[in-house]
Design a protein around this motif. Structure first.
Motif, short mmCIF file in Angstrom:
data_model
loop_
_atom_site.label_atom_id
_atom_site.label_comp_id
_atom_site.label_asym_id
_atom_site.label_seq_id
_atom_site.Cartn_x
_atom_site.Cartn_y
_atom_site.Cartn_z
N UNK A 105 0.85 -1.19 0.00
CA UNK A 105 0.00 0.00 0.00
C UNK A 105 0.89 1.24 0.00
N UNK A 106 0.65 2.14 -0.96
CA UNK A 106 1.35 3.43 -1.02
C UNK A 106 0.32 4.52 -0.73
N UNK A 107 0.37 5.09 0.49
CA UNK A 107 -0.62 6.10 0.89
C UNK A 107 -0.14 7.50 0.51
N UNK A 108 -0.96 8.24 -0.22
CA UNK A 108 -0.57 9.57 -0.70
C UNK A 108 0.38 9.42 -1.87
N UNK A 109 -0.08 8.74 -2.89
CA UNK A 109 0.81 8.25 -3.95
C UNK A 109 1.27 9.33 -4.94
N UNK A 110 0.54 10.45 -5.05
CA UNK A 110 0.95 11.50 -6.00
C UNK A 110 1.05 10.94 -7.41
N UNK A 111 2.23 11.03 -8.02
CA UNK A 111 2.44 10.48 -9.37
C UNK A 111 2.33 8.95 -9.42
N UNK A 130 -0.53 -3.83 -5.66
CA UNK A 130 -0.17 -2.54 -5.09
C UNK A 130 -1.40 -1.64 -5.05
N UNK A 131 -1.68 -1.10 -3.86
CA UNK A 131 -2.77 -0.13 -3.70
C UNK A 131 -2.17 1.26 -3.70
N UNK A 132 -2.68 2.11 -4.58
CA UNK A 132 -2.24 3.51 -4.63
C UNK A 132 -3.40 4.36 -4.15
N UNK A 177 3.56 -1.31 3.86
CA UNK A 177 2.82 -0.04 3.79
C UNK A 177 3.86 1.07 3.77
N UNK A 178 3.72 1.97 2.82
CA UNK A 178 4.76 2.98 2.65
C UNK A 178 4.10 4.31 2.31
N UNK A 179 4.69 5.38 2.81
CA UNK A 179 4.13 6.70 2.52
C UNK A 179 5.21 7.79 2.59
N UNK A 180 5.06 8.74 1.69
CA UNK A 180 5.78 10.01 1.79
C UNK A 180 4.69 11.06 1.97
#
Ligand code: SAM
Ligand code: GLN
Length: 278
Positions: A105-111, A130-132, A177-180
């Motif tokens: 899961x990529x939270x706040x994926x932008x591009x 992958x969840x964007x 789970x990953x986020x910027x």
């Protein structure tokens, strides 16, 4: 190839020979017959000189193994985020939670930079979904364009605030789970490079946390809320500002994460935290 006169004119306008070269290469490779390369190059050069980010003018930018479309709908992917992806990959590979089929899961994926990179780089090693997510519909439009280049297989795109964007049945089953998230404090706005004013505010700025850590409220929300979504051994990796790392490590540990470590960027600065669900 543009003649030397045009190249020196564009170099002079933008103040950088390298940027002038990128602009000329871009204009030449996109020129349709009859279009005036010199006029287009001059137009882009003056927009650059007026402060627009080069990446938005070129319309695409590399991130790890990918070449991503970039527009003012989303943050321009940064090199320090490449290091956060690297740290997340390293941690995931060291334990390989979700052996067989990884849920990412990529939270706040932008591009889409982070999640799509993970999809591209892990595809040979595991089955993967992958969840964007993003709260910005415009950013997700762009993520959809970038996802389309990799094929739709294994990509879920959802709009909404942080965890609310995720489907309930995902709870307890995420392996990475990953986020910027946004983490720039409002109080730092005045001192920022003016080029950042072209990026969406909601991608950059976050409120201070209740106990006064500047720009920390979204990082805090993510660390506090992540554990119920993770599978046992699932990895959480979050990018943040250097002055937030200590608070984040303490919060991750007190929230129940184990093997909590600092992520260091290429300049040697602490830039994120990685930990695992017990
Ligand atoms: N992941 C991309 C990258 O690293 O290049 C973009 C990161 S940008 C710093 C943060 C992203 O989080 C933006 O796309 C923004 O729209 C999104 N965002 C901000 N607040 C949010 C919220 N409350 N819920 C979901 N997404 C949010
Ligand atoms: N690294 C970005 C900057 O300060 C901030 C991105 C973010 O808030 N996540 O330029």
């Amino acid at each position: 190839m543009a003649d030397g006169t045009l190249r020196s004119e564009v170099t002079k306008t933008v103040g950088s020979a390298q940027e002038a070269l990128w602009i000329l290469e871009h204009v030449e490779s996109h020129a349709r017959s009859g279009e005036d390369v010199a006029d287009e190059a001059r137009a882009l050069a003056s927009r650059r000189a007026a402060g627009e980010p080069l990446q938005y003018l070129l319309g695409s930018w590399p991130f790890r193994t990918l070449e991503l479309s970039v527009t003012p709908s989303a943050l321009i992917p940064r090199p320090e985020t490449e290091q956060v992806v690297e740290a997340a990959l390293r941690r995931w590979r060291s334990t390989r939670p979700g052996d067989g089929h990884a849920i990412v899961v990529d939270l706040g994926t932008g591009t889409g930079a982070i999640g799509l990179s993970l999809l591209a780089e892990l595809a040979d090693e595991t089955e993967i979904t992958v969840w964007l997510t993003d709260r910005s519909p415009d950013a997700l439009e762009l993520a959809r364009v970038n996802a389309g280049r990799l094929g739709a297989e294994g990509i879920e795109i959802r709009q909404g605030e942080w965890f609310a964007a995720l489907d309930g049945p995902l709870a307890g089953s995420v392996h990475l789970m990953i986020s910027n998230p946004p983490y720039v404090a409002e109080r730092d706005r005045a001192g920022l490079d003016p080029v950042l004013s072209h990026e969406p505010d909601e991608a950059l700025f976050s409120a201070d946390s209740a106990d006064g850590v500047p720009g920390f409220s979204d990082v805090e929300t993510l660390i506090r809320g992540a554990l119920p979504w993770l599978a046992p051994g699932g990895v959480l990796a979050i990018e943040m500002a250097e002055n937030q790392v200590e608070a984040a490590r303490g919060l991750a540990t007190s929230s129940g994460f184990v093997n909590v470590e600092t992520i260091i960027d290429l300049a040697g600065k602490p830039r994120g935290v990685v930990g695992e669900a017990p």
